[in-house]
Design a protein around this motif. Structure first.
Motif, PDB file in Angstrom:
ATOM      1  N   ALA A   5       0.828  -1.210   0.000  1.00  0.00           N
ATOM      2  CA  ALA A   5       0.000   0.000   0.000  1.00  0.00           C
ATOM      3  C   ALA A   5       0.859   1.255   0.000  1.00  0.00           C
ATOM      4  N   ALA A   6       2.031   1.163   0.607  1.00  0.00           N
ATOM      5  CA  ALA A   6       2.916   2.325   0.697  1.00  0.00           C
ATOM      6  C   ALA A   6       3.373   2.792  -0.679  1.00  0.00           C
ATOM      7  N   ASP A   7       3.276   1.898  -1.672  1.00  0.00           N
ATOM      8  CA  ASP A   7       3.767   2.230  -3.007  1.00  0.00           C
ATOM      9  C   ASP A   7       2.659   2.678  -3.964  1.00  0.00           C
ATOM     10  N   TRP A   8       1.543   3.117  -3.419  1.00  0.00           N
ATOM     11  CA  TRP A   8       0.425   3.545  -4.266  1.00  0.00           C
ATOM     12  C   TRP A   8       0.831   4.625  -5.254  1.00  0.00           C
ATOM     13  N   TYR A   9       1.845   5.399  -4.899  1.00  0.00           N
ATOM     14  CA  TYR A   9       2.183   6.602  -5.661  1.00  0.00           C
ATOM     15  C   TYR A   9       3.116   6.340  -6.840  1.00  0.00           C
ATOM     16  N   LEU A  10       3.741   5.157  -6.892  1.00  0.00           N
ATOM     17  CA  LEU A  10       4.740   4.920  -7.932  1.00  0.00           C
ATOM     18  C   LEU A  10       4.118   4.961  -9.327  1.00  0.00           C
ATOM     19  N   ILE A  11       4.840   5.586 -10.242  1.00  0.00           N
ATOM     20  CA  ILE A  11       4.342   5.765 -11.605  1.00  0.00           C
ATOM     21  C   ILE A  11       5.200   4.955 -12.568  1.00  0.00           C
ATOM     22  N   ASP A  12       4.535   4.103 -13.367  1.00  0.00           N
ATOM     23  CA  ASP A  12       5.256   3.373 -14.413  1.00  0.00           C
ATOM     24  C   ASP A  12       5.827   4.381 -15.411  1.00  0.00           C
ATOM     25  N   GLU A  13       7.018   4.140 -15.885  1.00  0.00           N
ATOM     26  CA  GLU A  13       7.657   5.001 -16.896  1.00  0.00           C
ATOM     27  C   GLU A  13       7.679   6.465 -16.452  1.00  0.00           C
ATOM     28  N   VAL A  14       7.924   6.676 -15.156  1.00  0.00           N
ATOM     29  CA  VAL A  14       7.967   8.041 -14.620  1.00  0.00           C
ATOM     30  C   VAL A  14       9.078   8.865 -15.277  1.00  0.00           C
ATOM     31  N   GLU A  15      10.072   8.169 -15.840  1.00  0.00           N
ATOM     32  CA  GLU A  15      11.184   8.879 -16.486  1.00  0.00           C
ATOM     33  C   GLU A  15      10.721   9.709 -17.683  1.00  0.00           C
ATOM     34  N   GLN A  16       9.513   9.418 -18.206  1.00  0.00           N
ATOM     35  CA  GLN A  16       8.973  10.207 -19.329  1.00  0.00           C
ATOM     36  C   GLN A  16       8.491  11.591 -18.887  1.00  0.00           C
ATOM     37  N   LEU A  17       8.245  11.746 -17.594  1.00  0.00           N
ATOM     38  CA  LEU A  17       7.735  13.022 -17.085  1.00  0.00           C
ATOM     39  C   LEU A  17       8.880  13.995 -16.861  1.00  0.00           C
TER      40      LEU A  17
END
Length: 373
Positions: A5-17
């Protein structure tokens, strides 16, 4: 990716942002809207404030959830609501100067929406009423009460009673009720908030009884923001105006434990410099996160919870992490703002995350001072 649950915020392919970036988590926004509805017996007593999100898309979600009344603070926010055909919109502001003409233009341009505004003195009342009469419209108004915020409003005493009577007799306006914003009440102790709200409620009740005794209709009462929402939500006579609930933030998460909304907006930032053996610099300056609080109370990093702000300038934030922190150039930090409302206003758009994936972008349309009108 971990399912914790602690990882709810992780974004796949966040490196694109690119960074800094504002991100909204759609499933958590949906959950917060449902929680809001569960926290009040009647949905028609909800009048959420849109200053927190400033978006057409969230407004549409609130409308789809059955909410028909809204509150806003600027002409642009009011126009955004008009564009969404929101049925009932209170501009929780007393228009002065050119704002009066802009407000009348809104009323004429968006006929699907009933717009109202605040008054707290006879001079403004007369000016608004005259402009309305000349323009051939009738403007619904609420008497703005000063219940302790000490910024606008009239004290709920005999002067308020007299001004309400004057407004009731004035052509060009229709007085509907009382508005009482209590933003000065933000104690973490719920019992203390209840005690402070009780004083406000007693003054509103007294004024209400006086108005009814004079033969006037029972006034509509719009009161409170987020901190006192659970108190006023229990009272059938009051329309409630929480706003932060939809995105939530670190400040309210820490202060109001009795309200179980989910944090649904973060700022994404990158390590741009390894400042020293124990410090890093990220690209999250004053322009990217609300900076009105003390330096150490502006943002909390979910994946670097011990990070402590050392200094901040327009484009940079220096963090103390201690030795062996392991961060490298380009690493992503997920920041939870302490105050989300002014943070959102710093961005032109929000990146929308659904089930860890970046899906679309929403324009923060009413951060502008002007949309069309």
């Amino acid at each position: 990716m971990s399912n914790m649950a602690a990882d709810w915020y992780l974004i796949d392919e966040v490196e694109q942002l690119d960074s800094p970036a504002l991100v909204f988590y759609q499933e958590r926004i949906t959950a917060n809207i449902e929680k809001l509805k569960q926290h009040i017996p009647a949905i028609n007593r909800l009048r959420p404030h849109v200053k927190t999100h400033k978006t057409v898309e969230i407004t549409q979600q609130l409308l789809a959830a059955g909410i028909t009344k809204f509150k806003c603070a600027t002409i642009a926010e009011a126009e955004m609501l008009g564009l969404c055909k929101a049925p009932d919109v209170l501009l929780a502001y007393q228009p002065v100067g050119p704002k009066i003409d802009r407000f009348i233009q809104l009323i004429k341009t968006y006929p699907d929406t009933v717009f109202s505004c605040l008054i707290d003195n006879e001079s403004s009342l007369k000016e608004i009423a005259h402009a309305a009469t000349v323009s051939g419209v009738v403007i619904p108004v609420f008497l703005d009460l000063n219940v302790g915020m000490n910024r606008t409003g009239i004290l709920p005493d005999e002067h308020a009673l007299a001004l309400y009577e004057t407004a009731a007799a004035e052509k060009g306006v229709e007085i509907l009720g009382l508005h009482a914003y209590d933003g000065h009440i933000h104690d973490a102790d719920y019992a203390l908030r209840e005690k402070q709200a009780a004083v406000i409620l007693a003054s509103i009740d007294k004024l209400t009884r006086q108005l009814v005794r004079k033969g006037m209709a029972e006034p509509v009462i719009i009161a409170g923001g987020t901190p006192t929402f659970p108190i006023y939500a229990k009272l059938d006579s009051i329309e409630c105006s929480p706003g932060t609930f939809v995105l939530w933030d670190k400040g309210y998460q820490d202060a109001f434990a009795e309200q179980d909304y989910l944090t649904a907006a973060l700022v994404i930032t990158r390590v741009i410099s390894l400042t020293s053996a124990t410090k890093i610099t990220v690209d999250l300056g004053h322009k990217a996160v609300a900076a009105e609080n003390l330096l150490k109370k502006r943002v909390h990093f979910l994946n670097a919870p011990t990070a402590e702000a050392v200094s901040q300038s327009e484009e940079h934030l220096v963090l103390e992490l201690g030795s062996g922190h392991g961060f490298r150039i380009g690493d992503i930090l997920y920041g939870l703002p302490v105050h989300i409302c002014p943070t959102v206003a710093l961005y032109g758009s929000a990146n929308i995350i659904n089930n860890h994936k970046l899906t679309e972008g929403w324009k923060i349309i009413s951060r502008e001072r002007k949309i069309n009108i």
